[in-house]
Design a protein around this motif. Structure first.
Motif, PDB file in Angstrom:
ATOM      1  N   MET A 164      38.271 -13.299   7.239  1.00  0.00           N
ATOM      2  CA  MET A 164      37.131 -12.512   7.706  1.00  0.00           C
ATOM      3  C   MET A 164      35.966 -12.577   6.714  1.00  0.00           C
ATOM      4  O   MET A 164      36.174 -12.653   5.508  1.00  0.00           O
ATOM      5  CB  MET A 164      37.539 -11.048   7.886  1.00  0.00           C
ATOM      6  CG  MET A 164      38.670 -10.842   8.868  1.00  0.00           C
ATOM      7  SD  MET A 164      40.273 -11.088   8.124  1.00  0.00           S
ATOM      8  CE  MET A 164      41.195  -9.782   8.914  1.00  0.00           C
TER       9      MET A 164
ATOM     10  N   TRP B 162      39.157  -7.916   4.175  1.00  0.00           N
ATOM     11  CA  TRP B 162      40.221  -7.363   5.011  1.00  0.00           C
ATOM     12  C   TRP B 162      39.947  -5.906   5.387  1.00  0.00           C
ATOM     13  O   TRP B 162      38.817  -5.428   5.311  1.00  0.00           O
ATOM     14  CB  TRP B 162      41.558  -7.557   4.296  1.00  0.00           C
ATOM     15  CG  TRP B 162      42.057  -8.989   4.373  1.00  0.00           C
ATOM     16  CD1 TRP B 162      41.358 -10.093   4.812  1.00  0.00           C
ATOM     17  CD2 TRP B 162      43.347  -9.464   4.004  1.00  0.00           C
ATOM     18  NE1 TRP B 162      42.139 -11.217   4.731  1.00  0.00           N
ATOM     19  CE2 TRP B 162      43.362 -10.875   4.244  1.00  0.00           C
ATOM     20  CE3 TRP B 162      44.495  -8.865   3.483  1.00  0.00           C
ATOM     21  CZ2 TRP B 162      44.488 -11.667   3.996  1.00  0.00           C
ATOM     22  CZ3 TRP B 162      45.621  -9.651   3.241  1.00  0.00           C
ATOM     23  CH2 TRP B 162      45.610 -11.032   3.497  1.00  0.00           C
ATOM     24  N   ALA B 163      40.977  -5.175   5.788  1.00  0.00           N
ATOM     25  CA  ALA B 163      40.831  -3.868   6.439  1.00  0.00           C
ATOM     26  C   ALA B 163      40.082  -2.847   5.584  1.00  0.00           C
ATOM     27  O   ALA B 163      40.512  -2.537   4.475  1.00  0.00           O
ATOM     28  CB  ALA B 163      42.210  -3.321   6.797  1.00  0.00           C
TER      29      ALA B 163
ATOM     30  N   SER C  76      38.412  -4.563  10.890  1.00  0.00           N
ATOM     31  CA  SER C  76      38.233  -5.926  10.419  1.00  0.00           C
ATOM     32  C   SER C  76      37.610  -6.749  11.539  1.00  0.00           C
ATOM     33  O   SER C  76      37.717  -6.395  12.716  1.00  0.00           O
ATOM     34  CB  SER C  76      39.577  -6.548  10.032  1.00  0.00           C
ATOM     35  OG  SER C  76      40.238  -5.788   9.053  1.00  0.00           O
TER      36      SER C  76
ATOM     37  N   THR D  24      38.711  -7.991  16.849  1.00  0.00           N
ATOM     38  CA  THR D  24      38.668  -6.866  15.911  1.00  0.00           C
ATOM     39  C   THR D  24      40.086  -6.400  15.618  1.00  0.00           C
ATOM     40  O   THR D  24      40.980  -6.536  16.450  1.00  0.00           O
ATOM     41  CB  THR D  24      37.859  -5.704  16.494  1.00  0.00           C
ATOM     42  OG1 THR D  24      38.384  -5.371  17.794  1.00  0.00           O
ATOM     43  CG2 THR D  24      36.380  -6.066  16.626  1.00  0.00           C
TER      44      THR D  24
ATOM     45  N   PHE E 115      36.303  -1.479   0.802  1.00  0.00           N
ATOM     46  CA  PHE E 115      36.779  -2.734   1.383  1.00  0.00           C
ATOM     47  C   PHE E 115      37.580  -3.551   0.366  1.00  0.00           C
ATOM     48  O   PHE E 115      37.255  -3.582  -0.814  1.00  0.00           O
ATOM     49  CB  PHE E 115      35.594  -3.572   1.881  1.00  0.00           C
ATOM     50  CG  PHE E 115      34.555  -3.860   0.833  1.00  0.00           C
ATOM     51  CD1 PHE E 115      34.642  -4.996   0.025  1.00  0.00           C
ATOM     52  CD2 PHE E 115      33.484  -2.996   0.631  1.00  0.00           C
ATOM     53  CE1 PHE E 115      33.683  -5.259  -0.945  1.00  0.00           C
ATOM     54  CE2 PHE E 115      32.528  -3.252  -0.343  1.00  0.00           C
ATOM     55  CZ  PHE E 115      32.626  -4.386  -1.131  1.00  0.00           C
TER      56      PHE E 115
ATOM     57  N   TYR F   7      31.703  -7.233   8.441  1.00  0.00           N
ATOM     58  CA  TYR F   7      32.178  -6.065   9.187  1.00  0.00           C
ATOM     59  C   TYR F   7      31.152  -5.685  10.241  1.00  0.00           C
ATOM     60  O   TYR F   7      29.948  -5.607   9.957  1.00  0.00           O
ATOM     61  CB  TYR F   7      32.366  -4.853   8.265  1.00  0.00           C
ATOM     62  CG  TYR F   7      33.442  -5.010   7.220  1.00  0.00           C
ATOM     63  CD1 TYR F   7      34.773  -5.225   7.572  1.00  0.00           C
ATOM     64  CD2 TYR F   7      33.129  -4.933   5.877  1.00  0.00           C
ATOM     65  CE1 TYR F   7      35.754  -5.361   6.608  1.00  0.00           C
ATOM     66  CE2 TYR F   7      34.110  -5.059   4.897  1.00  0.00           C
ATOM     67  CZ  TYR F   7      35.420  -5.277   5.276  1.00  0.00           C
ATOM     68  OH  TYR F   7      36.392  -5.414   4.313  1.00  0.00           O
TER      69      TYR F   7
ATOM     70  N   ASP G 271      38.053 -10.292  12.983  1.00  0.00           N
ATOM     71  CA  ASP G 271      38.812 -11.544  12.999  1.00  0.00           C
ATOM     72  C   ASP G 271      37.947 -12.692  13.507  1.00  0.00           C
ATOM     73  O   ASP G 271      37.186 -12.533  14.475  1.00  0.00           O
ATOM     74  CB  ASP G 271      40.034 -11.413  13.917  1.00  0.00           C
ATOM     75  CG  ASP G 271      41.153 -10.608  13.298  1.00  0.00           C
ATOM     76  OD1 ASP G 271      41.072 -10.310  12.099  1.00  0.00           O
ATOM     77  OD2 ASP G 271      42.118 -10.279  14.026  1.00  0.00           O
TER      78      ASP G 271
ATOM     79  N   ASP H 134      42.713  -3.698  12.674  1.00  0.00           N
ATOM     80  CA  ASP H 134      42.818  -2.712  11.597  1.00  0.00           C
ATOM     81  C   ASP H 134      41.820  -1.561  11.752  1.00  0.00           C
ATOM     82  O   ASP H 134      41.051  -1.263  10.835  1.00  0.00           O
ATOM     83  CB  ASP H 134      42.583  -3.385  10.235  1.00  0.00           C
ATOM     84  CG  ASP H 134      43.360  -4.675  10.073  1.00  0.00           C
ATOM     85  OD1 ASP H 134      44.542  -4.698  10.445  1.00  0.00           O
ATOM     86  OD2 ASP H 134      42.784  -5.653   9.563  1.00  0.00           O
TER      87      ASP H 134
END
Length: 351
Positions: free
Chosen positions: A71, A106-107, A53, A36, A121, A74, A55, A38
């Motif tokens: 990724m 991403w984050a 995020s 995990t 997102f 979530y 990973d 961010d």
């Protein structure tokens, strides 16, 4: 044989044991069952929710575009207090359920208004351009349902939504290199533009963006504006000021009536902060929140709960330094009497 044994013994005596770079870590990973990063943390209904995020190891070669950060969904985590048991609420949103999806979730960040939670997102569309999407849920842990299209006028990465005391919400966003912010410097996307502006040392540094959100929380209510970060003399940073200029990972919080805008310097890996008198800035640089962590990237969030402040961040302790396989952490954040943040060294326990 005897000679060989003596030789090996001599070599062994000269070889020093490898030290664990995480030995002095001031905090431990919050989640160990997956990677995990961010962490965007919020307090909803008295409980801490973390939106990181996720990973995964896809065996993609590392490059400046960040293709190895591949990724696809979530997970949302929560805990009733700092140090409490962490609950994994499972997959809250999957890339296959986003109609306009290309690749790379991403984050993210989350905001709440009038009984609905909004998950923001960054995601590359089918033309491989980063846009910012939004998904909704009636529960902070999701699951979330994505809107059919990204936010109109959105671009780049790292959305962070701040809701002020008057109920108005603002999104801060942007990231250089793989985050594509530099490809929008003319106002339109340049597919073959410079991969980065980091070699333009004498030019003004690229600025993060801010846009007020509409009352629906689903669109921008205005065209995004530059967030100006200035030095103590009121002068904007140049591109060559790599230790203080913005790179990615915007976050906003409020303390004693002041607006604290924090961010990552990206290529030098500091989390820095600047203070302003309103959500648009300008923000005057103050110093370092978090010194570089092990694992290249540095990304954070800051929250208050039960009268104390906390910094959520990540490093690569579980993967032993693999830059794209990270783990989220938390530590207490403190201010001095003047309101300045006391800088944090994530490995101070080794000193």
């Amino acid at each position: 044989m005897v000679v060989a044994a003596i030789s090996l013994g001599a070599c062994a005596q000269k070889t020093k044991p490898v030290q664990d770079p995480f030995k002095g870590a001031i905090s431990q990973p919050l989640v160990r069952g997956m990677y995990t990063a961010d962490p965007s943390a919020h307090v909803f209904n008295g409980r801490i929710y973390i939106y990181p995020s996720h990973d995964i190891d896809v065996k993609v070669a590392e490059n400046d575009n960040g293709d190895h950060f591949a990724m696809r969904d979530y997970h949302i985590f929560s805990m009733d207090s700092i140090g409490g048991e962490v609950t994994d609420h499972g997959v809250a949103l999957d890339i296959k359920d986003i109609p306009w999806a290309g690749r790379q979730l991403w984050a993210p960040d989350v905001a709440y208004k009038d009984g609905t939670y909004y998950l923001y997102f960054p995601l590359k569309d089918k033309q491989d351009v980063f846009r910012i999407g939004v998904a909704t849920s009636k529960k902070p842990e999701g699951p979330f349902k994505a809107e059919p299209q990204p936010i109109e006028g959105s671009f780049s990465i790292d959305p962070a939504v701040f809701t002020d005391s008057d109920g108005i919400s603002y999104m801060y966003f942007g990231g250089i290199w793989g985050g594509q912010l530099q490809r929008w410097h003319t106002g339109a996307f340049e597919a073959n533009g410079s991969a980065s502006d980091l070699k333009q040392d004498d030019a003004p540094a690229l600025a993060p963006k801010v846009a007020r959100l509409s009352t629906s929380m689903l669109q921008f209510a205005e065209k995004p504006k530059d967030v100006q970060i200035v030095d103590s003399q009121g002068k904007p940073f140049k591109g060559g000021n790599h230790d203080q200029r913005f790179f990615e990972a915007s976050w906003m919080h409020k303390y004693n009536g002041k607006y604290y805008f924090s961010y990552s310097t990206g290529d030098t890996h500091f989390i820095c902060y600047a203070i302003g008198d309103n959500p648009y800035g300008p923000f005057t640089y103050q110093g370092v929140v978090l010194k570089p962590v092990i694992g290249w990237t540095n990304h954070h969030s800051i929250i208050e709960i039960k009268g104390k402040w906390y910094l959520f961040y990540h490093d690569t302790q579980i993967s032993k330094g693999k830059t794209h396989l990270r783990n989220i952490k938390v530590t207490e954040l403190r201010y001095d009497r003047s309101g300045k943040i006391i800088s944090i060294d994530a490995y101070a326990g080794a000193k």
